[in-house]
Scaffold this motif. Structure first.
Motif, PDB file in Angstrom:
ATOM      1  N   GLU A  43       0.830  -1.205   0.000  1.00 18.47           N
ATOM      2  CA  GLU A  43       0.000   0.000   0.000  1.00 18.47           C
ATOM      3  C   GLU A  43       0.862   1.252   0.000  1.00 18.47           C
ATOM      4  O   GLU A  43       0.560   2.230  -0.690  1.00 18.47           O
ATOM      5  N   ALA A  44       1.961   1.228   0.760  1.00 16.00           N
ATOM      6  CA  ALA A  44       2.868   2.377   0.790  1.00 16.00           C
ATOM      7  C   ALA A  44       3.490   2.580  -0.584  1.00 16.00           C
ATOM      8  O   ALA A  44       3.608   3.716  -1.064  1.00 16.00           O
ATOM      9  N   TYR A  45       3.848   1.485  -1.232  1.00 20.93           N
ATOM     10  CA  TYR A  45       4.430   1.591  -2.570  1.00 20.93           C
ATOM     11  C   TYR A  45       3.414   2.166  -3.553  1.00 20.93           C
ATOM     12  O   TYR A  45       3.734   3.063  -4.333  1.00 20.93           O
ATOM     13  N   ALA A  46       2.193   1.651  -3.497  1.00 21.99           N
ATOM     14  CA  ALA A  46       1.153   2.108  -4.416  1.00 21.99           C
ATOM     15  C   ALA A  46       0.944   3.611  -4.264  1.00 21.99           C
ATOM     16  O   ALA A  46       0.813   4.336  -5.252  1.00 21.99           O
ATOM     17  N   GLY A  50       2.239   6.186  -7.248  1.00 17.49           N
ATOM     18  CA  GLY A  50       1.216   6.985  -7.879  1.00 17.49           C
ATOM     19  C   GLY A  50       0.936   6.593  -9.317  1.00 17.49           C
ATOM     20  O   GLY A  50       0.627   7.421 -10.160  1.00 17.49           O
ATOM     21  N   ASN A  51       1.048   5.303  -9.615  1.00 12.52           N
ATOM     22  CA  ASN A  51       0.844   4.873 -11.009  1.00 12.52           C
ATOM     23  C   ASN A  51      -0.434   4.057 -11.148  1.00 12.52           C
ATOM     24  O   ASN A  51      -0.505   3.148 -11.961  1.00 12.52           O
ATOM     25  N   ASN A  52      -1.406   4.350 -10.303  1.00 13.67           N
ATOM     26  CA  ASN A  52      -2.706   3.669 -10.349  1.00 13.67           C
ATOM     27  C   ASN A  52      -2.595   2.168 -10.122  1.00 13.67           C
ATOM     28  O   ASN A  52      -3.505   1.427 -10.448  1.00 13.67           O
ATOM     29  N   GLN A  53      -1.481   1.741  -9.617  1.00  9.84           N
ATOM     30  CA  GLN A  53      -1.300   0.320  -9.312  1.00  9.84           C
ATOM     31  C   GLN A  53      -1.987   0.057  -7.977  1.00  9.84           C
ATOM     32  O   GLN A  53      -1.775   0.793  -7.021  1.00  9.84           O
ATOM     33  N   SER A  54      -2.796  -0.966  -7.935  1.00 15.01           N
ATOM     34  CA  SER A  54      -3.480  -1.290  -6.688  1.00 15.01           C
ATOM     35  C   SER A  54      -2.640  -2.257  -5.871  1.00 15.01           C
ATOM     36  O   SER A  54      -1.998  -3.150  -6.416  1.00 15.01           O
ATOM     37  N   ALA A  59       2.632  -8.220  -5.116  1.00 10.49           N
ATOM     38  CA  ALA A  59       3.148  -9.219  -4.191  1.00 10.49           C
ATOM     39  C   ALA A  59       4.573  -8.811  -3.857  1.00 10.49           C
ATOM     40  O   ALA A  59       5.281  -8.263  -4.687  1.00 10.49           O
ATOM     41  N   ILE A  60       4.975  -9.075  -2.640  1.00 16.49           N
ATOM     42  CA  ILE A  60       6.347  -8.806  -2.231  1.00 16.49           C
ATOM     43  C   ILE A  60       7.165 -10.060  -2.499  1.00 16.49           C
ATOM     44  O   ILE A  60       6.828 -11.148  -2.040  1.00 16.49           O
TER      45      ILE A  60
END
Length: 85
Positions: A43-46, A50-54, A59-60
């Motif tokens: 979630e922090a990465y998303a 800011g690339n609309n990736q949910s 997956a990590i």
């Protein structure tokens, strides 16, 4: 619970940073605590990317293995500065 038995964790719940390599090879430093879950990292990465990736689509991956969403940093072998994909 975090009862402090963890001998190699001398900085209580204080932050460490993991490096996250994103979809376009950009690197993000993500500060985490022992109780941070893989889901929270996604979630922090998303949010940062800011690339609309949910976060649902992420997956990590560490050393070629997918780490389950609900796993916390403390439950993994992750260390400060480790690179995640």
């Amino acid at each position: 619970g975090n009862d402090g038995d963890d001998a190699d964790n001398d900085n209580d719940a204080s932050d460490m940073k993991l490096k996250l390599r994103g979809f376009n090879e950009e690197l993000l430093d993500v500060p985490v605590r022992a109780d941070t879950t893989m889901r929270q990292i996604c979630e922090a990465y998303a949010k940062k990317a800011g690339n609309n990736q949910s976060a649902d689509e992420m997956a990590i991956v560490f050393d070629g293995d997918v780490i389950p969403d609900d796993r916390t940093v403390a439950q993994t072998e992750l260390e400060d500065g480790d690179m995640l994909d």
